[in-house]
Design a protein around this motif. Sequence first.
Motif, PDB file in Angstrom:
ATOM      1  N   PRO A  90       0.819  -1.210   0.000  1.00 20.30           N
ATOM      2  CA  PRO A  90       0.000   0.000   0.000  1.00 20.30           C
ATOM      3  C   PRO A  90       0.853   1.261   0.000  1.00 20.30           C
ATOM      4  N   ILE A  92       0.522   5.398   1.305  1.00 22.75           N
ATOM      5  CA  ILE A  92      -0.207   6.459   1.993  1.00 22.75           C
ATOM      6  C   ILE A  92       0.499   7.774   1.686  1.00 22.75           C
ATOM      7  N   ARG A  94       0.087  11.669   2.728  1.00 23.22           N
ATOM      8  CA  ARG A  94      -0.614  12.373   3.804  1.00 23.22           C
ATOM      9  C   ARG A  94      -0.962  13.821   3.513  1.00 23.22           C
ATOM     10  N   SER A 116      -4.885  13.887   0.674  1.00 22.68           N
ATOM     11  CA  SER A 116      -4.266  12.653   1.149  1.00 22.68           C
ATOM     12  C   SER A 116      -4.811  11.501   0.316  1.00 22.68           C
ATOM     13  N   LEU A 118      -4.840   6.958  -0.083  1.00 21.32           N
ATOM     14  CA  LEU A 118      -4.518   5.597   0.317  1.00 21.32           C
ATOM     15  C   LEU A 118      -4.741   4.724  -0.911  1.00 21.32           C
ATOM     16  N   TYR A 141      -5.622   9.669   6.089  1.00 17.50           N
ATOM     17  CA  TYR A 141      -5.254   8.248   6.122  1.00 17.50           C
ATOM     18  C   TYR A 141      -3.980   8.011   6.924  1.00 17.50           C
ATOM     19  N   ASP A 142      -3.962   6.867   7.616  1.00 17.73           N
ATOM     20  CA  ASP A 142      -2.758   6.439   8.318  1.00 17.73           C
ATOM     21  C   ASP A 142      -2.689   4.915   8.267  1.00 17.73           C
ATOM     22  N   THR A 143      -1.677   4.353   8.857  1.00 17.32           N
ATOM     23  CA  THR A 143      -1.480   2.905   8.778  1.00 17.32           C
ATOM     24  C   THR A 143      -2.637   2.121   9.394  1.00 17.32           C
ATOM     25  N   HIS A 145      -5.667   2.422   8.734  1.00 14.11           N
ATOM     26  CA  HIS A 145      -6.683   2.181   7.715  1.00 14.11           C
ATOM     27  C   HIS A 145      -6.318   1.041   6.759  1.00 14.11           C
ATOM     28  N   VAL A 146      -5.068   0.657   6.739  1.00  9.62           N
ATOM     29  CA  VAL A 146      -4.575  -0.255   5.703  1.00  9.62           C
ATOM     30  C   VAL A 146      -5.247  -1.627   5.760  1.00  9.62           C
TER      31      VAL A 146
END
Length: 170
Positions: A90, A92, A94, A116, A118, A141-143, A145-146
């Motif tokens: 993935p 991301i 930001r 941002s 993802l 988004y951040d980790t 959400h992965v």
Amino acid sequence: MLPTSSLTESLFAVAQAHADTQQPQATFDAINAAVAATIGHRLFTILVHHRAARESERVYTNMREAYPVGGRKPITDSPWMQQVMLQGLPYIGRNADDLRDVFYDHELIVSLGCRSVLNIPLRWRGETLGTLNMLHEENWYDTGHVELARVFAQLAVPAVMAQQTQESMA
């Protein structure tokens, strides 16, 4: 954290869409709604990777005027392509600077209120078939959400494969 009932309802809606005869549209619409409800997005697209043509084609979008279905992008040797399309990892982004570094159409993306991104690879048998792409406001988004985004990406795989089968038969 999302309430379990909302997540369950979203997953159920996607599973139900798989049974619909209007494929791949029904599944893509259900995934769009599920991602909006659980992860969030302003712009949502699904791209399919055409390896032989070295292109990615947009097969779904929630903003048809800005990003119409059928739009194609070249596959390059950029770090983003290496990470997402080849390694199946993935990405991301930001903020607007991250978008500018990766996407040639960053000005259009930012004009839509998206800062941002993802990108989640659609994977089958060790290959990347395409990407699920979510864009939203800065630092959305951040980790965290992965993993959920990966579930939705995998739920898109049957519809993407059905689309590719339809195209090859046309």
